[in-house]
Design an enzyme around this catalytic site. Structure first.
Site, PDB file in Angstrom:
ATOM      1  N   LYS A 193     -52.521  25.340 -23.896  1.00  9.90           N
ATOM      2  CA  LYS A 193     -51.686  24.426 -23.116  1.00  9.90           C
ATOM      3  C   LYS A 193     -51.704  24.899 -21.665  1.00  9.90           C
ATOM      4  O   LYS A 193     -51.323  26.033 -21.367  1.00  9.90           O
ATOM      5  CB  LYS A 193     -50.266  24.424 -23.656  1.00  9.90           C
ATOM      6  CG  LYS A 193     -49.318  23.584 -22.805  1.00  9.90           C
ATOM      7  CD  LYS A 193     -47.956  23.416 -23.455  1.00  9.90           C
ATOM      8  CE  LYS A 193     -47.024  22.646 -22.525  1.00  9.90           C
ATOM      9  NZ  LYS A 193     -45.693  22.456 -23.124  1.00  9.90           N
TER      10      LYS A 193
ATOM     11  N   LYS B 103     -54.090  20.766 -24.587  1.00 10.78           N
ATOM     12  CA  LYS B 103     -53.200  19.896 -23.814  1.00 10.78           C
ATOM     13  C   LYS B 103     -53.261  20.274 -22.349  1.00 10.78           C
ATOM     14  O   LYS B 103     -53.201  21.460 -22.043  1.00 10.78           O
ATOM     15  CB  LYS B 103     -51.785  20.090 -24.355  1.00 10.78           C
ATOM     16  CG  LYS B 103     -50.724  19.300 -23.662  1.00 10.78           C
ATOM     17  CD  LYS B 103     -49.389  19.664 -24.253  1.00 10.78           C
ATOM     18  CE  LYS B 103     -48.322  18.989 -23.409  1.00 10.78           C
ATOM     19  NZ  LYS B 103     -47.020  19.537 -23.679  1.00 10.78           N
TER      20      LYS B 103
HETATM   21  C1  PBG Z   1     -42.469  21.269 -23.057  1.00 11.95           C
HETATM   22  C2  PBG Z   1     -43.424  20.170 -23.315  1.00 11.95           C
HETATM   23  C3  PBG Z   1     -44.066  19.459 -22.315  1.00 11.95           C
HETATM   24  C4  PBG Z   1     -44.821  18.493 -22.945  1.00 11.95           C
HETATM   25  C5  PBG Z   1     -44.644  18.619 -24.322  1.00 11.95           C
HETATM   26  N1  PBG Z   1     -43.774  19.690 -24.550  1.00 11.95           N
HETATM   27  C6  PBG Z   1     -43.964  19.557 -20.830  1.00 11.95           C
HETATM   28  C7  PBG Z   1     -44.007  20.870 -20.199  1.00 11.95           C
HETATM   29  O1  PBG Z   1     -44.603  21.828 -20.689  1.00 11.95           O
HETATM   30  O2  PBG Z   1     -43.397  20.978 -19.125  1.00 11.95           O
HETATM   31  C8  PBG Z   1     -45.641  17.502 -22.190  1.00 11.95           C
HETATM   32  C9  PBG Z   1     -45.986  16.236 -22.869  1.00 11.95           C
HETATM   33  C10 PBG Z   1     -46.382  15.138 -21.947  1.00 11.95           C
HETATM   34  O3  PBG Z   1     -46.513  15.314 -20.726  1.00 11.95           O
HETATM   35  O4  PBG Z   1     -46.577  14.038 -22.465  1.00 11.95           O
HETATM   36  N2  PBG Z   1     -42.307  22.245 -23.976  1.00 11.95           N
END
Ligand code: PBG
Length: 330
Positions: A201, A255
């Site tokens: 991520k 991601k």
């Molecule tokens: C946070 C989380 C995020 C997303 C999923 N879980 C955002 C972040 O890390 O700030 C992003 C999902 C999206 O942008 O659709 N734990």
């Protein structure tokens, strides 16, 4: 090895008819490849539009069972839930994440009680519950502390499993959390609760609309670069995936999605496990905006991007287009 040459070989022959194109298609997209993220809010019979994600609404808990049935009827196998926690329930330590009656747990329970034949994936991270918008705990110097964060994330995961979650998806990127969560699940008898690790991520500009959706954006100070990955890196993604698999992840996620298909392919080629990607909020918003501006055919672009995830090696995709795509594919 290809021996024949033009004109004996004309690749256009197999593209000349729709039946022929479908016969030789290497990748097939189906509703069974889609995971539909839903945002949950307090209230009754409440649908709140999200300004930065046109077409996506936060739903109150009482509306979730119907949404789950609709998804299941369309052939979507799994939902992903994200709570927009009330401001009063956010705190420095994100303790609301441990409340068995929190929005997330009530949402899971409502879907399970509704009886839809569908999996429920819950996000493990503290950002929807903290007053600072970070996924872990802060020390006095505002650094994210790893091991204390893991302790509370483990308890959050157990709280979700007790509520009925089928897949625990840690999105926090703390070191060691997958192993700690797996051990705790085993110790409590949750042998069949899966872990889908947000393994690779990245710290990304494409999460902005999501932070509006869960209401954490306004609180967030600074960035998440000390725990989410640097988008310059690819080998590091393989190391993150290897660690999460060694710790007991059943599947892994990359991601964001479309700008990271190279990572999906490397992970798929290296590890024999299901790989998922998250077509995140910024990707969705970008395509919706382009379609609204009349510069993109939304439905075609949607199917093309989702098929690209499968071509790159994904077992499935988390996407805000899931319901619309399933309708089109059905
Ligand atoms: C946070 C989380 C995020 C997303 C999923 N879980 C955002 C972040 O890390 O700030 C992003 C999902 C999206 O942008 O659709 N734990």
């Amino acid at each position: 090895m290809i021996h024949a040459q033009y004109p004996a070989l004309r690749p256009r022959r197999s593209r000349a008819h729709a039946w022929s194109r479908s016969l030789v298609a290497e990748t097939v997209l189906s509703p069974a490849d889609l995971i539909w993220p839903l945002f949950v809010t307090e209230g009754t019979n409440t649908r709140e539009p999200i300004a930065t994600m046109p077409g996506v609404e936060r739903l109150s808990v009482d509306l979730l069972a119907a949404a789950a049935k609709e998804a299941a009827a369309l052939g979507i196998p799994c939902l992903a839930l994200f709570p927009n926690t009330a401001a009063a329930d956010r705190s420095d330590d994100g303790a609301e994440a441990l409340n068995p009656g929190n929005l997330m747990c009530r949402a899971v329970a409502a879907i399970k009680a509704g009886g839809a034949n569908i999996g429920v994936l819950t996000d493990v991270a503290l950002d929807p519950y903290t007053s600072h918008g970070h996924d872990g705990l802060l020390d006095a110097q505002h650094r994210i502390v790893n091991d204390a964060s893991v302790d509370i994330l483990v308890r959050q995961a157990l709280n979700q499993a007790r509520a009925g979650a089928d897949i625990i998806a840690p999105s926090d990127m703390m070191d060691g959390r997958v192993g700690a969560i797996r051990a705790a699940l085993e110790a409590e008898g949750f042998h069949d609760v899966q872990i889908m690790a947000y393994a690779a991520k990245y710290a990304s500009a494409f999460y902005g609309p999501f932070r509006d959706a869960v209401g954490s954006g306004g609180y967030l100070k600074g960035d998440k670069k000390t725990y989410q990955m640097d988008f310059a890196n690819s080998d590091e993604a393989l190391r993150e995936v290897a660690l999460d698999l060694a710790e007991g992840a059943d599947s892994v996620m990359v991601k964001p999605g479309l700008p990271y298909l190279d990572i999906v392919r490397r992970v798929k080629d290296r590890f024999e496990v299901p790989v998922f990607a998250y077509q995140v909020s910024g990707e969705y918003a970008m395509m919706q905006a382009a379609a609204a501006a009349g510069v993109l055919d939304r439905d075609k672009a949607m199917i093309e991007t989702l098929t690209a995830f499968k071509r790159a090696g994904c077992a499935g995709v988390l996407t805000y287009f899931a319901r619309d795509a399933a309708r089109l594919l059905g």
